[in-house]
Motif scaffolding. Structure first.
Motif, PDB file in Angstrom:
ATOM      1  N   LYS A   2      29.986  39.635  29.593  1.00  0.00           N
ATOM      2  CA  LYS A   2      30.124  40.904  30.305  1.00  0.00           C
ATOM      3  C   LYS A   2      28.743  41.410  30.715  1.00  0.00           C
ATOM      4  O   LYS A   2      27.817  41.456  29.908  1.00  0.00           O
ATOM      5  CB  LYS A   2      30.821  41.928  29.410  1.00  0.00           C
ATOM      6  N   TYR A  20      32.636  37.127  39.850  1.00  0.00           N
ATOM      7  CA  TYR A  20      34.016  36.722  39.525  1.00  0.00           C
ATOM      8  C   TYR A  20      34.210  35.213  39.510  1.00  0.00           C
ATOM      9  O   TYR A  20      34.806  34.688  38.568  1.00  0.00           O
ATOM     10  CB  TYR A  20      35.015  37.409  40.461  1.00  0.00           C
ATOM     11  N   LYS A  25      32.591  39.290  33.646  1.00  0.00           N
ATOM     12  CA  LYS A  25      33.231  40.611  33.666  1.00  0.00           C
ATOM     13  C   LYS A  25      32.126  41.659  33.778  1.00  0.00           C
ATOM     14  O   LYS A  25      30.975  41.395  33.427  1.00  0.00           O
ATOM     15  CB  LYS A  25      34.028  40.831  32.386  1.00  0.00           C
ATOM     16  N   SER A  41      35.373  46.831  38.070  1.00  0.00           N
ATOM     17  CA  SER A  41      34.733  46.762  36.758  1.00  0.00           C
ATOM     18  C   SER A  41      35.261  47.890  35.884  1.00  0.00           C
ATOM     19  O   SER A  41      35.934  48.796  36.355  1.00  0.00           O
ATOM     20  CB  SER A  41      33.217  46.937  36.922  1.00  0.00           C
ATOM     21  N   GLU A  42      34.895  47.829  34.604  1.00  0.00           N
ATOM     22  CA  GLU A  42      35.132  48.985  33.751  1.00  0.00           C
ATOM     23  C   GLU A  42      34.102  50.034  34.167  1.00  0.00           C
ATOM     24  O   GLU A  42      32.928  49.701  34.388  1.00  0.00           O
ATOM     25  CB  GLU A  42      34.927  48.566  32.284  1.00  0.00           C
TER      26      GLU A  42
END
Ligand code: AMP
Length: 364
Positions: A2, A20, A25, A41-42
């Protein structure tokens, strides 16, 4: 893996799009609820120096990077003590202060315009005989796209120019009579491997980049590479860097560097074997860097303040449209399009049409 990104605008969005396919991530920290990368994304929604959000970012991300350089120094320090941060915080510190940056260039024998530190009107008056007219007074910090800058043409303008800076620590630079503005983008891995992209030739409108064109076999390529190599090595840099330069009759003078992916390298998405975004990710993850050769002719046109007719852009041969999912606003980059072609004439035609479409946007 991440990747954490400080800033969730279009640069973060394009980094995520490049990541990706590599199975990566993303988590971004951005105060804007509508940040362009949020959908990919978060999204940690809040201030860049929010301690709880920074702690969460450091905990969740394997590596943290950034898409803009005005990250407060204590934020970079905090993150560096909790996780891996690339590019390194010292590169940020130098790039954030125009005076440190120019002194750093000087130390590395990289040519610049004549410059001097300015903290008062008296400093300005004393500096001008050696700097000469015209000159540009710039705030040392928080300046970008020509913001926080005043051009001074004559001695009579000195007092007003200094007043316009509102007491901000500043730098005066001689006005460079350049023929062209170019930039070089390079990437370095922790092991020291470096790759260079072909030079971009850049044109600006109102201080904002409008067109960046890939220049394969430019006569100044090797000189620009030598400059950026010395910067990368002196900073023990990891990631993508962009160095902006003036071409003055074949002499290269450095203006500034950006410790991040750069608008003048957007053409690399379609125009190069490996984009600057993918090579940034490869570099910060210590993966082999990808080839940087151009694929034929390539150039990028920015859409500023709004978008022209997107159907007309999409109908153009060899054009690739990138929308940033941003509301139109004066001076705001909302999209870009790249033209890539093997044929020189087709390339020129499409680029001219694209530039005309970009000029039709009412940026008021
Ligand atoms: P900057 O914010 O330093 O990137 O400056 C924005 C733009 O202003 C540059 O891309 C140049 O077009 C112009 N500019 C900045 N500094 C100088 C200089 N010393 N001489 C001539 N033009 C400059």
């Amino acid at each position: 893996m991440k990747i954490g990104i400080l800033g969730g605008g279009q640069l973060a969005r394009m980094i995520a799009l490049a990541g990706y396919p590599l199975g990566l991530k993303f988590i971004v920290l951005d105060p804007d609820a509508n940040a362009g990368a949020a959908g990919l994304s978060e999204h940690l929604h809040g201030a860049y120096d929010d301690p709880a959000l920074l702690a969460e970012l450091a905990e969740k991300a394997d590596v943290v990077t950034y898409e803009f350089e005005n990250v407060p120094a204590h934020v970079a320090e905090f993150l560096t003590s909790h996780t891996t941060v690339y590019p390194p915080a010292n590169a940020l510190a130098v790039a954030q202060d125009r005076l440190q940056e120019k002194n750093f260039f000087k130390q590395l024998n990289i040519g610049t315009a004549p410059f001097a530190a300015i903290d008062s009107l008296d400093d300005l008056q004393q500096a001008m005989p050696s700097i000469g007219y015209p000159a540009i007074l710039k705030s040392r910090r928080m300046g970008y796209d020509g913001k926080g800058q005043v051009v001074i043409k004559a001695e009579s303008e000195l007092a007003a120019a200094w007043q316009a800076m509102n007491g901000a620590a500043s730098i005066i630079e001689g006005f460079v009579p350049f023929q062209r503005e170019v930039s070089i983008i390079a990437a370095r891995r922790p092991s020291g491997e470096i790759v260079f992209y072909p030079l971009s030739e850049n044109s600006h409108q109102g201080g904002i980049l409008r067109v960046a064109e890939c220049k394969t076999n430019d006569p100044l390529q090797s000189k620009a590479e030598a400059y950026v190599r010395s910067l990368l090595e002196a900073l023990n840099y990891v990631g993508v860097i962009a160095l902006e330069l003036f071409d003055v009759k074949g002499e290269l003078l450095a203006n500034e560097f950006a410790p991040r992916v750069h608008n003048s390298g957007h053409w690399t998405i379609e125009g190069s074997e490996t984009s600057q975004f993918e090579n940034h990710l490869r570099a910060i993850l210590d993966l082999p860097l990808g080839l940087t050769q151009a694929r034929g002719y390539a150039a990028m046109v920015n859409f500023i303040g709004g978008l022209a007719n997107d159907q007309q852009i999409l109908a153009l041969d060899n054009a690739h449209l990138h929308l940033y999912d941003k509301a139109p606003r004066k001076g705001r980059k909302v999209a870009h399009a790249t033209v890539r072609a093997d044929d020189a004439n087709l390339f020129k035609q499409s680029l001219t049409t694209l530039a005309t479409l970009a000029d039709q946007v009412d940026d008021s």
